[in-house]
Design a protein around this motif. Structure first.
Motif, mmCIF file in Angstrom:
data_model
loop_
_atom_site.group_PDB
_atom_site.id
_atom_site.type_symbol
_atom_site.label_atom_id
_atom_site.label_comp_id
_atom_site.label_asym_id
_atom_site.label_seq_id
_atom_site.Cartn_x
_atom_site.Cartn_y
_atom_site.Cartn_z
ATOM 1 N N UNK A 57 9.189 13.244 23.784
ATOM 2 C CA UNK A 57 7.866 12.782 23.390
ATOM 3 C C UNK A 57 7.624 11.315 23.686
ATOM 4 N N UNK A 58 8.681 10.561 24.009
ATOM 5 C CA UNK A 58 8.494 9.150 24.352
ATOM 6 C C UNK A 58 7.802 9.060 25.711
ATOM 7 N N UNK A 60 8.728 7.435 28.284
ATOM 8 C CA UNK A 60 9.736 7.585 29.337
ATOM 9 C C UNK A 60 10.052 9.056 29.577
ATOM 10 N N UNK A 61 10.214 9.809 28.496
ATOM 11 C CA UNK A 61 10.534 11.238 28.615
ATOM 12 C C UNK A 61 9.386 11.989 29.266
ATOM 13 N N UNK A 62 8.149 11.721 28.827
ATOM 14 C CA UNK A 62 6.981 12.400 29.400
ATOM 15 C C UNK A 62 6.857 12.103 30.890
ATOM 16 N N UNK A 63 7.077 10.847 31.280
ATOM 17 C CA UNK A 63 7.005 10.480 32.694
ATOM 18 C C UNK A 63 8.097 11.188 33.492
ATOM 19 N N UNK A 64 9.283 11.273 32.923
ATOM 20 C CA UNK A 64 10.373 11.978 33.593
ATOM 21 C C UNK A 64 10.057 13.453 33.801
ATOM 22 N N UNK A 65 9.393 14.057 32.804
ATOM 23 C CA UNK A 65 9.013 15.466 32.931
ATOM 24 C C UNK A 65 7.931 15.639 33.991
ATOM 25 N N UNK A 81 6.917 19.368 26.099
ATOM 26 C CA UNK A 81 5.956 18.611 26.896
ATOM 27 C C UNK A 81 4.536 18.887 26.412
ATOM 28 N N UNK A 82 4.223 20.158 26.222
ATOM 29 C CA UNK A 82 2.881 20.508 25.753
ATOM 30 C C UNK A 82 2.612 19.927 24.370
ATOM 31 N N UNK A 83 3.612 19.970 23.515
ATOM 32 C CA UNK A 83 3.457 19.503 22.132
ATOM 33 C C UNK A 83 3.338 17.998 22.042
ATOM 34 N N UNK A 84 4.153 17.259 22.801
ATOM 35 C CA UNK A 84 4.242 15.816 22.640
ATOM 36 C C UNK A 84 3.451 15.014 23.679
ATOM 37 N N UNK A 85 3.291 15.543 24.870
ATOM 38 C CA UNK A 85 2.684 14.753 25.941
ATOM 39 C C UNK A 85 1.237 15.138 26.226
ATOM 40 N N UNK A 86 0.838 16.352 25.865
ATOM 41 C CA UNK A 86 -0.523 16.801 26.146
ATOM 42 C C UNK A 86 -1.370 16.802 24.882
ATOM 43 N N UNK A 87 -0.857 17.388 23.827
ATOM 44 C CA UNK A 87 -1.647 17.527 22.591
ATOM 45 C C UNK A 87 -1.679 16.273 21.788
#
Length: 87
Positions: A57-58, A60-65, A81-87
């Motif tokens: 969810x950080x 850095x993690x979202x960018x890596x995904x 990804x859907x839970x932390x980076x989109x929503x």
């Protein structure tokens, strides 16, 4: 479109199942858990996500995904990804 709906529904269904491995809440929980109760997978996940600053969810993690090909994502990664980076 079906994939987005599926990911959204999956995310909502799994949202109540506990903390995502590697999330900030999971890291805090693991810090309070005696290390004798950790599995080897817990220790590896803790080192990967909590010690190296790559919490799920950080930014850095979202960018890596986003940089990782979608075909290589695991089901857990897609859900997180859907839970932390989109929503």
């Amino acid at each position: 479109m079906k994939r987005i709906v599926f990911l959204t529904l999956t995310t909502l269904a799994l949202a109540g199942c506990g903390d995502d491995v590697g999330s900030k809440a999971w890291c805090s929980h693991m810090e309070q858990t005696p290390k004798t109760q950790w599995s080897s997978d817990n220790a590896m996940d803790y080192a990967k996500h909590c010690l190296m600053g790559n919490e799920v969810g950080s930014q850095t993690w979202c960018q890596g995904m986003e940089d990782k090909p979608k075909g290589e994502w695991t089901a857990n990664e897609a859900t997180s990804y859907a839970k932390h980076c989109i929503l």
